[in-house]
Design an enzyme around this catalytic site. Structure first.
Site, PDB file in Angstrom:
ATOM      1  N   VAL A   1       4.740  -5.601  -4.420  1.00 47.84           N
ATOM      2  CA  VAL A   1       5.806  -5.586  -3.417  1.00 47.84           C
ATOM      3  C   VAL A   1       5.787  -6.932  -2.691  1.00 47.84           C
ATOM      4  O   VAL A   1       4.719  -7.434  -2.329  1.00 47.84           O
ATOM      5  CB  VAL A   1       5.601  -4.426  -2.415  1.00 47.84           C
ATOM      6  CG1 VAL A   1       6.683  -4.447  -1.338  1.00 47.84           C
ATOM      7  CG2 VAL A   1       5.604  -3.087  -3.158  1.00 47.84           C
TER       8      VAL A   1
ATOM      9  N   HIS B   1       0.842  -1.207   0.000  1.00 45.79           N
ATOM     10  CA  HIS B   1       0.000   0.000   0.000  1.00 45.79           C
ATOM     11  C   HIS B   1       0.881   1.262   0.000  1.00 45.79           C
ATOM     12  O   HIS B   1       0.600   2.224  -0.708  1.00 45.79           O
ATOM     13  CB  HIS B   1      -0.868   0.053   1.267  1.00 45.79           C
ATOM     14  CG  HIS B   1      -1.826  -1.084   1.422  1.00 45.79           C
ATOM     15  ND1 HIS B   1      -1.677  -2.050   2.401  1.00 45.79           N
ATOM     16  CD2 HIS B   1      -2.948  -1.404   0.748  1.00 45.79           C
ATOM     17  CE1 HIS B   1      -2.691  -2.914   2.331  1.00 45.79           C
ATOM     18  NE2 HIS B   1      -3.472  -2.555   1.327  1.00 45.79           N
TER      19      HIS B   1
ATOM     20  N   ASP C   1      -3.274  -7.332  -7.620  1.00 46.94           N
ATOM     21  CA  ASP C   1      -4.683  -7.592  -7.933  1.00 46.94           C
ATOM     22  C   ASP C   1      -4.895  -7.275  -9.413  1.00 46.94           C
ATOM     23  O   ASP C   1      -5.575  -6.303  -9.772  1.00 46.94           O
ATOM     24  CB  ASP C   1      -5.571  -6.741  -7.029  1.00 46.94           C
ATOM     25  CG  ASP C   1      -5.352  -7.079  -5.564  1.00 46.94           C
ATOM     26  OD1 ASP C   1      -5.938  -8.042  -5.104  1.00 46.94           O
ATOM     27  OD2 ASP C   1      -4.533  -6.401  -4.900  1.00 46.94           O
TER      28      ASP C   1
HETATM   29  P1  AMP Z   1      -6.391  -3.669  -0.490  1.00 48.02           P
HETATM   30  O1  AMP Z   1      -6.250  -2.912   0.784  1.00 48.02           O
HETATM   31  O2  AMP Z   1      -6.030  -5.105  -0.374  1.00 48.02           O
HETATM   32  O3  AMP Z   1      -7.713  -3.435  -1.163  1.00 48.02           O
HETATM   33  O4  AMP Z   1      -5.300  -3.069  -1.464  1.00 48.02           O
HETATM   34  C1  AMP Z   1      -5.297  -1.706  -1.782  1.00 48.02           C
HETATM   35  C2  AMP Z   1      -4.396  -1.476  -2.950  1.00 48.02           C
HETATM   36  O5  AMP Z   1      -3.072  -1.901  -2.628  1.00 48.02           O
HETATM   37  C3  AMP Z   1      -4.826  -2.273  -4.176  1.00 48.02           C
HETATM   38  O6  AMP Z   1      -4.659  -1.468  -5.333  1.00 48.02           O
HETATM   39  C4  AMP Z   1      -3.883  -3.429  -4.158  1.00 48.02           C
HETATM   40  O7  AMP Z   1      -3.653  -3.985  -5.448  1.00 48.02           O
HETATM   41  C5  AMP Z   1      -2.620  -2.780  -3.637  1.00 48.02           C
HETATM   42  N1  AMP Z   1      -1.735  -3.797  -3.089  1.00 48.02           N
HETATM   43  C6  AMP Z   1      -2.061  -4.788  -2.218  1.00 48.02           C
HETATM   44  N2  AMP Z   1      -0.997  -5.581  -1.997  1.00 48.02           N
HETATM   45  C7  AMP Z   1       0.017  -5.095  -2.740  1.00 48.02           C
HETATM   46  C8  AMP Z   1       1.374  -5.480  -2.954  1.00 48.02           C
HETATM   47  N3  AMP Z   1       1.915  -6.535  -2.338  1.00 48.02           N
HETATM   48  N4  AMP Z   1       2.120  -4.742  -3.799  1.00 48.02           N
HETATM   49  C9  AMP Z   1       1.589  -3.668  -4.445  1.00 48.02           C
HETATM   50  N5  AMP Z   1       0.325  -3.253  -4.283  1.00 48.02           N
HETATM   51  C10 AMP Z   1      -0.454  -3.954  -3.446  1.00 48.02           C
END
Ligand code: AMP
Length: 301
Positions: free
Chosen positions: A176, A37, A150
């Protein structure tokens, strides 16, 4: 760091920043933040004069029986992290204010929502597309940042942003990972110690599959089968493992263009997803070579 829960206040704040000439970046999240994030936040900070992060565990993207209730939350820690990253505003609306009584408008993004996670999480991408469209309408960002982890969500959001003429640029940031390859995810929190120790096998299997495309394998079925075989020797229980065209997530028989190899699998009670993209080498590899005519191009008989 300003924290807003009210949409009207968020809209006003965003308008003020726009009128002051700032480019506005939005980073939508469900909280329980990690370096993935924060990489999105940093990218927004580097590219935009005003960065808004949203923290909202969106009930509409969870179906019955999924982990909405137990989704990990730690808003105080999230606020500290966002403050130290220099975010301008955190938007944390209440679910009942987002989905008000009588809410009945939903966004179905037909093409990219089909297949992969869409086959196993009915209504998920409709929930995602709807909340992202609502956030775009409240914040009116110039740019919004999403993570490649995602990949299907990125495709759905891109399509929605384009089809609804939002004018929002969608930026996709690289996944990441932990040093051992495990993609960061809020859900990693659920893994027991032995599960955590087994978890890097998912990315290792994806890398192996990417390696065989780089070495010339062109059959999407063969890639998927090898991925399944490889994971069968681990504690993961596969939900899907597929190699699809990266551009539109369409299934293909023969790999010719940039390919997304995507997996969803359970480790104990935790569902993890990961993916890798790979470009087949130009001119085909050894597999393609075998079916070509002889080197001189002449037939000998
Ligand atoms: P989430 O809180 O899981 O809905 O994720 C919020 C945003 O962070 C989304 O755009 C995810 O794709 C991104 N995100 C989650 N995990 C990762 C990661 N390991 N590397 C890069 N972006 C991420």
């Amino acid at each position: 760091l300003k924290t807003l829960t009210d949409s009207a206040a968020m809209r006003r704040e965003s308008r003020r920043a726009r009128e002051a000439g700032a480019r506005i970046g939005l980073v939508p999240t469900m909280g329980y933040l990690h370096e993935g994030h924060l990489s999105l936040v940093r990218r927004s900070r580097a590219e935009c004069g005003f960065t808004i992060a949203s923290l909202f565990v969106n009930p509409a993207q969870f179906s019955a029986g999924e982990d909405l209730e137990r989704y990990p939350r730690n808003p105080e820690r999230d606020m500290r992290l966002l403050a130290s990253e220099g975010v301008d505003v955190v938007f944390t609306p209440e679910a009942r204010a987002v989905y008000r009584e009588g809410h009945s408008t939903w966004i179905d993004v037909e093409g990219p929502s089909a297949g992969l996670c869409g086959s196993f999480r009915p209504g998920h991408f409709r929930g995602v597309a709807t909340i992202v469209a609502k956030l775009f309408n409240i914040v009116r960002p110039d740019v919004a940042y999403f993570g490649q982890k995602d990949a299907q969500q990125c495709a759905v959001v891109r399509r929605m942003a384009e089809d609804l003429d939002t004018g929002v640029d969608i930026v996709v940031c690289p996944t990441v990972r932990e040093p051992d390859g495990l993609a960061l995810s809020s859900r990693n929190f659920f893994l027991s110690a032995p599960e955590r120790a087994a978890a890097p096998a998912l990315y290792a299997a994806l890398r192996e599959a990417a390696g065989s495309i780089e070495a010339g394998e062109r059959s999407a079925k063969a890639i998927a089968a090898a991925l399944r075989d490889r994971l069968a020797a681990t504690p993961f229980r596969i939900q899907y493992a597929e190699a699809v065209r990266a551009r539109d997530l369409q299934s293909v028989e023969t790999i010719e263009d940039e390919t997304l190899i995507a997996v969803a699998a359970h480790l104990g009670a935790t569902r993890l997803i990961d993916n890798i993209t790979v470009r087949p080498p130009a001119g085909g590899g050894p597999g393609a070579h075998r079916s070509r005519p002889t080197e001189s191009g002449k037939r000998t008989n």
